[in-house]
Design an enzyme around this catalytic site. Sequence first.
Site, PDB file in Angstrom:
ATOM      1  N   CYS A 103       2.780  -4.937   6.906  1.00 42.98           N
ATOM      2  CA  CYS A 103       2.478  -4.670   5.498  1.00 42.98           C
ATOM      3  C   CYS A 103       3.651  -3.948   4.842  1.00 42.98           C
ATOM      4  O   CYS A 103       4.525  -3.410   5.516  1.00 42.98           O
ATOM      5  CB  CYS A 103       1.206  -3.833   5.381  1.00 42.98           C
ATOM      6  N   HIS A 144       0.828  -1.204   0.000  1.00 38.49           N
ATOM      7  CA  HIS A 144       0.000   0.000   0.000  1.00 38.49           C
ATOM      8  C   HIS A 144       0.862   1.255   0.000  1.00 38.49           C
ATOM      9  O   HIS A 144       2.068   1.226   0.293  1.00 38.49           O
ATOM     10  CB  HIS A 144      -0.953   0.007   1.204  1.00 38.49           C
TER      11      HIS A 144
END
Length: 553
Positions: free
Chosen positions: A475, A456
């Site tokens: 992440c 992301h």
Amino acid sequence: MKYSFLRDNLIFVVVLFSLFACHRKRVLRDREIVGDIRQLSEVIPENIIERLEYIADNQDVMEDSVPALRSGALNYFYQQTNNNPVWSSNGVLDGQADSMYYYIIHAEESGLLPADYHSVALDQAMKRIREDANAKKDATLWAQVDLLMTDAFMKMAMHLRFGTGPRDSITLRKDSVYSDTLLANYLNSALHQHIIGPTLRAQEPQHNGYQLLKSAWVNFKGKYSEMKWDSLPLTYTDTAGYRQLLINRLVQSGHLDTSGGHSSDTSLLKKGIRAFQKEFNMYEDGQAGKKTIQTMNKTFADWEVQVALNMDRWRKLPDTLPQRYIMVNVPGYRMELVDSGTVAVTSKVIVGAPRTRTPLLNSRMTNFVMYPYWRVPFSITIKEMLPAIQRDRAYLAKKNLEIIDSHGNAISPDSVKWSKLSKNYFPYVLRQMDGIENSLGIMKFNFMNKYAVYLHDTNARGLFANSYRALSHGCVRVQQWDSLSMYLTKDDTRHPRDSMRRWLANGDKKQIDIQHSVPIYFRYFTAEGRDGRLVLHEDIYGEDRILRKQMKR
């Protein structure tokens, strides 16, 4: 009754003697000198048979105390040759023996240890053959050389293809071992066609990343293998004595030249430290901090092991990778999208901190979302956000968070008894609304995995300037998210580039399904090759230490 007692004791003694005789270590004859070299062809096979039996009786350990790959593989091969030697003829080494010996003594260039391939015993034996006339007539010596060479070829072929480290949950290779038949066929073909070298090279990974690493390692080895340098005290003290130690160390490795200036010049010292930091992929501040000193204290052998570990990691990939795929190198803080063998998109990334590691995985990217919501993971909610909310209710508004109940509905913060909530009781989900301040940034890339991680954007883009980027909760934050999304849809007429730009400009919340899902791999490479230069990365999760123990390096 007396007769029965004597009989039973006699049987016991016979059985005990038989067991001792079966497990007694076979003794090999020291030498067998023939009168005429032409007699070697008659005597060497007997010695080969004797050595094959010795290896089988000695739990597959050969006479130089180095384990064979498999005694079964050696037996199968020599059955095909009627136990005749294959690396020599009439007291003369075959040219392919020289090729094999070359690969053995240069095994470290492929991340292997020469000693595992009988380098010590072969060096001594070949020296005797070259210098001692009687040695050329010694059938035991020729049999020894033949078996050591054959085992070295088989073992090296296996190790170059499959590696020496253990397979793990992300290993993509379906095969893990060569059969006796295949090894025998490889060796027979290589000997008959005089292609020992090409046959062994063909076992190595052909991936560009591996070849670049190997080439860079050869360059690095050529520069540093003969150098010696002093170790430094781990605690830096800003004294003239310590500065002189630093200068000496940098001169020893060629990072500082004091011939043109005063050796105590502070600016000269900083220049040398920066040169060292640049070569070893460190933050170039010219300061002798803890990590810089620790790196200076590493030996050439340490670098050799680090490269070997990473070569082994390449061997756990399949022979070929998909035409298009995404590779995230976690300790390298780098993402690459490779298309038809060419790196089409590259980006700095931010990965999980050591306490919240980014997992290593294989998956396929299926879609990405513009202006995503962030469903805050339970661990972050409990450890970080709940205490902040309990201290200051305004934290929710500052972070643009909303509370979702068990029915999926957004509820008022005032309806929640925050003081009653804990890790044992929290019947809600915190969700961060889309927008510039969203922790996921403008785009989120999805792929199936059991860890609930994804790629992301981020609202903390300044962190990409850091040299140390193990900072996330697991992440992977991607700096070039825009380039990645555009490339993933470049041939998809459903999502024209103009439309994508317009949606982004308008802040439209959209999910874009990728026409052909893209394989994605998270891997752990702490050594890479770029433009002929070895690039080394910090072992942020300690994976190198673990693998080094497993590989006994």
